[in-house]
Design an enzyme around this catalytic site. Structure first.
Site, PDB file in Angstrom:
ATOM      1  CD  GLU A  95      34.542  27.367  55.168  1.00  0.00           C
ATOM      2  OE1 GLU A  95      34.329  28.095  54.239  1.00  0.00           O
ATOM      3  OE2 GLU A  95      35.626  27.413  55.733  1.00  0.00           O
ATOM      4  CE  LYS A 273      39.017  29.765  54.738  1.00  0.00           C
ATOM      5  NZ  LYS A 273      37.503  29.367  54.530  1.00  0.00           N
ATOM      6  CG  ASP A 289      51.737  19.536  61.555  1.00  0.00           C
ATOM      7  OD1 ASP A 289      50.818  20.280  61.894  1.00  0.00           O
ATOM      8  OD2 ASP A 289      52.705  19.346  62.201  1.00  0.00           O
ATOM      9  CG  HIS A 387      29.130  29.658  52.704  1.00  0.00           C
ATOM     10  ND1 HIS A 387      29.873  28.775  53.069  1.00  0.00           N
ATOM     11  CD2 HIS A 387      29.025  30.867  53.791  1.00  0.00           C
ATOM     12  CE1 HIS A 387      30.535  29.126  54.492  1.00  0.00           C
ATOM     13  NE2 HIS A 387      30.112  30.303  54.758  1.00  0.00           N
TER      14      HIS A 387
END
Length: 435
Positions: A95, A273, A289, A387
């Protein structure tokens, strides 16, 4: 060509994570800066090249039915100071803006002392479910009375873990009211030291199952760890000066934005998130993990009965922003991909950590930095401006731009026009090539 000079170990004692202008350097120049300011050697970085990293042969030993490997960009977040120590933070993510945003937030926190972290220790729990118990309450008492014997039996399963200071340290017994019946669920509490711990606690749980079934006078079924690692918490906090953020209004806006995430699960989902953008990138880079860590974080977000934010933002008496976070962080330095994957080994070495708890604390600091960066963008120009300027480069490449000049020209035009779309990128690229 003469080899580039690299500093000796003694010269590296005084290193810094404040690597300004890193984004403007070539990949080779960035690597030079990393070697000069971290514990890695120049030869360590060879595994970052696709030809020398994880190959198909190695991958075939890691998972089943291997047909290839997937490359993920690995970058370095700069400017981090954690508990007074400068550290370069490896991040694996696809991202755009994540690494740049975390680095910028770390730079702001740096001026007020950086991140301060702590953790509760590497303690995990396994669950052994007992079904068809006629007297659940009495069974609970019998199991608790046998707790010393159960702990001793568990430690006989893994003497190596006990020898390094870990091992089973206790049990809990829960009565879980379900639709079918009341289940007796034994929680085996284990100090797993520098491992993530899944294999250790699962092995112990399976070994104890027959003894537990006999004591409870029922039949054991599930015997597995819980990813709700609420005994293995990592915490981070930082002060972000108002002047560095953009003033008092920006601080107030961030506090209001965080308050909405605390009160509204729809906002909390996106807020958290953003935290995992930072956390997952470091977890992935170090071969840990990601699913276990994210499951732990989201379960912690509902610890009070409703889904909420796992971070907090407040204004102190000086008018500066104070941020804090607490999440379960089940990561390890031994076993699994952390030891097998060559890039994961490099990433761990880059951080300079010696324990799993230290790694966990750096990870939550990265999550908090990323969280602050997203809230600041939302509280000022909006999330899209920063972004999309980075995303535009990906769109330019997808449209066929190949050189650095073409990519920059196409991306810049799209951002200026506020039309970051592939069809527009293709049109601009055609114009650039005609010119």
């Amino acid at each position: 060509m003469c080899p580039r000079p690299y500093p000796s170990e003694q010269e590296r004692i005084m290193v810094t994570s404040r690597l300004s202008g890193l984004k403007d350097l070539t990949v080779e120049e960035r690597r030079d800066r990393i070697v000069a300011n971290s514990p890695v050697e120049v030869e360590d970085l060879a595994v970052l090249d696709p030809a020398d990293g994880l190959g198909v042969a190695e991958a075939d030993h890691m998972v089943e039915n291997v047909i290839g490997v997937l490359g993920i960009p690995v970058g370095v977040a700069a400017n981090f100071t954690v508990n007074g120590r400068d550290v370069l933070v490896p991040m694996a993510t696809e991202e755009p803006s994540v690494i740049a945003a975390a680095s910028n937030a770390a730079r702001i926190a740096r001026s007020a002392g950086g991140f301060h972290t702590s953790s509760s220790g590497p303690v995990m729990r396994a669950q052994i479910q007992v079904i068809d118990v006629v007297d659940p309450n009495a069974a609970k008492m019998r199991l608790l009375q046998a707790s010393d014997d159960l702990v001793a039996a568990a430690n006989e399963v893994d003497p190596m873990l006990v020898s390094v200071g870990g091992g089973a340290i206790g049990i809990e017994v829960h009565l879980v009211e379900a639709a079918e019946q009341t289940y007796v669920v034994v929680h085996l509490i284990v100090d797993v030291r520098d491992a993530m711990g899944a294999n250790a606690v699962n092995t112990m749980a399976e070994a104890l199952a027959p003894q537990i079934a006999e004591i409870a006078q029922g039949r054991t079924l599930m015997r597995i760890l819980s990813n709700k690692a609420d005994l293995r918490l990592a915490r981070a906090s930082a002060v972000f000066p108002a002047a560095e953020l953009g003033g008092e209004q920006v601080v107030d806006n961030i506090v209001h934005s965080a308050a909405l995430a605390d009160a509204d699960p729809y906002r909390a989902a996106t807020h958290n998130k953003g935290i995992t953008n930072g956390i997952t990138a470091v977890v992935l880079a170090t071969g840990n993990d990601t699913r276990a860590v994210e499951a732990g974080l989201h379960s912690h977000a509902v610890r009070d009965g409703r889904y909420s934010s796992v971070s907090r933002f407040e204004k102190n008496r000086d008018g500066d922003l104070v941020a804090s976070i607490e999440v379960p962080m089940a990561v390890g330095l031994v076993g699994g991909a952390t030891k097998v994957h060559p890039v994961a080994r490099l990433a761990v070495k880059m951080t300079g950590v010696t324990t799993a708890s230290e790694l966990a604390e750096i990870i939550v600091a990265a999550g908090l930095a990323q969280n602050l960066a997203a809230l600041r963008a939302l509280a000022t120009e909006g999330i899209q401006q920063g972004h999309m300027s980075l995303h535009a480069r990906n769109i330019a490449v997808a449209a066929g731009a190949t050189t650095a000049e073409e990519i920059a020209a196409v991306a810049t035009r799209m951002v200026e026009e506020k039309k970051v779309r592939q069809e527009r990128a293709e049109e601009i690229l055609a114009e650039v090539r005609r010119d």
